[in-house]
Design a protein around this motif. Structure first.
Motif, mmCIF file in Angstrom:
data_model
loop_
_atom_site.group_PDB
_atom_site.id
_atom_site.type_symbol
_atom_site.label_atom_id
_atom_site.label_comp_id
_atom_site.label_asym_id
_atom_site.label_seq_id
_atom_site.Cartn_x
_atom_site.Cartn_y
_atom_site.Cartn_z
ATOM 1 N N LEU A 322 1.086 -1.286 -0.130
ATOM 2 C CA LEU A 322 0.113 0.020 -0.190
ATOM 3 C C LEU A 322 0.818 1.102 0.084
ATOM 4 N N LEU A 323 1.852 1.392 0.717
ATOM 5 C CA LEU A 323 2.959 2.358 0.697
ATOM 6 C C LEU A 323 3.380 2.865 -0.494
ATOM 7 N N THR A 324 3.915 1.529 -1.190
ATOM 8 C CA THR A 324 4.485 2.072 -2.529
ATOM 9 C C THR A 324 3.361 2.377 -3.483
ATOM 10 N N GLN A 325 2.127 1.794 -3.319
ATOM 11 C CA GLN A 325 0.933 2.454 -4.192
ATOM 12 C C GLN A 325 0.895 3.876 -4.043
ATOM 13 N N ALA A 326 0.855 4.291 -2.703
ATOM 14 C CA ALA A 326 0.767 5.745 -2.342
ATOM 15 C C ALA A 326 1.850 6.418 -3.186
ATOM 16 N N SER A 327 3.092 5.933 -3.103
ATOM 17 C CA SER A 327 4.355 6.855 -3.804
ATOM 18 C C SER A 327 3.804 6.794 -5.293
ATOM 19 N N CYS A 328 3.593 5.845 -5.701
ATOM 20 C CA CYS A 328 3.128 5.686 -7.053
ATOM 21 C C CYS A 328 1.998 6.760 -7.472
ATOM 22 N N SER A 329 1.267 6.900 -6.717
ATOM 23 C CA SER A 329 0.190 8.012 -7.027
ATOM 24 C C SER A 329 0.611 9.313 -6.729
ATOM 25 N N ARG A 330 1.414 9.440 -5.747
ATOM 26 C CA ARG A 330 2.207 10.864 -5.566
ATOM 27 C C ARG A 330 3.060 11.141 -6.603
ATOM 28 N N SER A 331 3.757 10.099 -7.504
ATOM 29 C CA SER A 331 4.414 10.655 -8.767
ATOM 30 C C SER A 331 3.604 11.149 -9.926
ATOM 31 N N LYS A 332 2.416 10.765 -9.733
ATOM 32 C CA LYS A 332 1.491 11.220 -10.857
ATOM 33 C C LYS A 332 0.582 12.220 -10.190
ATOM 34 N N LEU A 333 0.893 12.694 -9.008
ATOM 35 C CA LEU A 333 0.231 14.017 -8.472
ATOM 36 C C LEU A 333 -1.060 13.623 -7.948
ATOM 37 N N ASN A 334 -1.477 12.304 -7.856
ATOM 38 C CA ASN A 334 -2.790 11.895 -7.512
ATOM 39 C C ASN A 334 -2.730 11.713 -6.064
ATOM 40 N N TYR A 335 -2.963 12.932 -5.154
ATOM 41 C CA TYR A 335 -2.801 13.001 -3.702
ATOM 42 C C TYR A 335 -3.917 12.405 -3.064
ATOM 43 N N SER A 336 -5.091 12.536 -3.879
ATOM 44 C CA SER A 336 -6.463 11.850 -3.038
ATOM 45 C C SER A 336 -6.275 10.327 -3.101
ATOM 46 N N GLU A 337 -5.525 9.823 -3.838
ATOM 47 C CA GLU A 337 -5.583 8.422 -4.124
ATOM 48 C C GLU A 337 -4.218 8.095 -3.254
ATOM 49 N N ALA A 338 -3.174 8.824 -3.027
ATOM 50 C CA ALA A 338 -2.350 8.634 -1.989
ATOM 51 C C ALA A 338 -2.768 8.531 -0.762
ATOM 52 N N VAL A 339 -3.640 9.617 -0.342
ATOM 53 C CA VAL A 339 -4.263 9.605 1.073
ATOM 54 C C VAL A 339 -4.958 8.205 1.244
ATOM 55 N N GLU A 340 -5.788 7.769 0.217
ATOM 56 C CA GLU A 340 -6.375 6.378 0.630
ATOM 57 C C GLU A 340 -5.508 5.026 0.735
ATOM 58 N N TYR A 341 -4.386 5.034 -0.188
ATOM 59 C CA TYR A 341 -3.621 3.833 0.524
ATOM 60 C C TYR A 341 -3.016 4.079 1.659
ATOM 61 N N THR A 342 -2.472 5.436 1.822
ATOM 62 C CA THR A 342 -1.860 5.577 3.191
ATOM 63 C C THR A 342 -2.859 5.443 4.426
#
Length: 414
Positions: A322-342
């Motif tokens: 999940l934490l790596t998925q959040a980092s992937c979302s962050r790299s695409k500037l999709n912070y809402s998705e990063a919030v959910e994964y984190t």
């Protein structure tokens, strides 16, 4: 569920055997049954994160076995105790004791192999002890020793599969295992090519025997060796070799999955390999490929945790995914998705921290809360961000690691 019923049955059996032992009027067969029951219940307690209880079960089994004549069956169970005890001790951050137990198991394994060098079961057990010893080596940063030991384990498990299928032993497996770093890539190439040929041959000539390799843990053990060796290659910045071994582990695990009935252990290990590959691809800026692997792992872990919420190992591995998925979302500037994964990652860590308040879990929980705070802030959720930040700081308890990690995240972004 069935696991709970089986655990209860073994616990009741152990309680009965304790009463028998107290009379000092039992024969050797009863002592053996008692020891095996105690080992089985230790597995259940370890899976649930009840490590102190598991240790007590194993020490008890050890005492019961010590009164028996030292034959092959006793040695086999002694080795089983040492490996599981080592696993339990390392999860309690007792690394030196853990290493000693793995080495005890390996010494017992050498004795067993000396007495019966063509016993496939002895080879696969020895391989497993070596793989687990490598976890300790990695903890201490002994990367070269770890890689050579992984190679020994891969040779042993591949030899075990060859013996089990009664195939001619290839020359490279009959020789002493390679012990020089620069020869490792060639040795791995030999093993993976041979395994591909062996599986292809069995699939055509004897599919049932190929299924045996999957069901009796031969293919899963080889995949475990390859997957863990990939982590060492990655640490040593040998990215091409790391990717190759991860992909070979995934291939073997998918083959195993296709040959067996639904098996959550196989599913767990496939998810672990997909996570490792996803993290490697993410670090190489191959974000889309990374997401494919991570999404596959996430789907498996989500189902495993839903079906078996008390299994701490599932939650621990899912958190990393999940934490790596959040980092992937962050790299695409999709912070809402990063919030959910984190957020999901924090939920897993909170459950784990209730079970075992280790420093590693504390640091990881702090890092997750601080990352969660950062992602929330990027979505404009100022108040929840501030609350998450304070929670992270409270858990961090002025420890350098989590605070430094958070500072770097801010510095890189701002």
């Amino acid at each position: 569920g069935m696991d709970g019923l089986r655990r209860k049955a073994f616990e009741e059996a152990v309680a009965y055997y304790k009463e028998c032992m107290a009379t000092n009027n039992v024969d050797d067969s009863i002592r053996m049954e008692a020891a095996i029951a105690s080992i089985r219940v230790a597995y259940f307690h370890a899976d649930l994160g009840e490590y102190e209880t598991a240790e007590e079960d194993l020490r008890q089994a050890e005492r019961w076995l010590s009164d028996l004549p030292l034959n092959a069956k006793v040695k086999w169970n002694q080795a089983d105790i040492q490996v599981l005890l080592a696993n339990v001790l390392r999860r309690m951050d007792r690394w030196d004791e853990s290493q000693n137990c793995y080495q005890n198991a390996i010494a017992i394994g050498r004795d067993l192999l000396a007495s019966d060098p063509n016993n496939a079961g002895y080879h696969i057990r020895q391989s497993n002890a070596l793989v687990n010893l490598c976890v300790v080596y990695k903890h201490y940063g002994m990367w070269d020793e770890s890689l050579i030991t992984y190679l020994q384990a891969i040779y042993l498990s591949t030899k075990a599969a060859t013996l089990r299928t009664k195939q001619p032993l290839p020359q490279f497996l009959a020789q002493d295992v390679i012990k020089k770093q620069d020869q490792v890539p060639i040795a791995l190439e030999q093993v993976t090519n041979y395994l591909t040929e062996l599986c292809h041959k069995l699939n055509i000539e004897n599919p049932e025997l190929l299924s045996v390799l999957a069901k009796e843990n031969y293919l899963p053990e080889i995949a475990l060796c390859l997957d863990d060796a990939g982590q060492v290659f990655e640490t040593k910045s040998q990215v091409v070799l790391a990717e190759k071994t991860y992909r070979e582990a995934i291939r073997l695990r998918k083959l195993t999955q296709s040959l067996t009935q639904q098996n959550r252990r196989i599913e767990q290990f496939l998810a672990r390999s997909e996570t490792n590959l996803g993290k490697l691809l993410f670090a190489s800026d191959r974000f889309e490929e990374s997401r494919t692997s991570l999404d596959a792992a996430n789907e498996i872990y989500s189902k495993l945790v839903t079906d078996f919420p008390e299994r701490t190992d599932y939650r621990n591995e899912w958190y990393a995914c999940l934490l790596t998925q959040a980092s992937c979302s962050r790299s695409k500037l999709n912070y809402s998705e990063a919030v959910e994964y984190t957020k999901q990652a924090i939920e897993q860590l909170q459950h784990l921290y209730k079970q075992s308040k280790s420093t590693t879990l504390q640091d990881n929980l702090a890092r997750c809360n601080l990352a969660y705070s950062y992602y929330l802030k990027r979505t404009g959720a100022e108040q929840p961000s501030l609350e998450a930040f304070h929670q992270g700081m409270e858990v961090a308890n002025d420890r350098f690691g989590p605070l430094n990690s958070h500072a770097w995240m801010l510095a890189l972004e701002d």
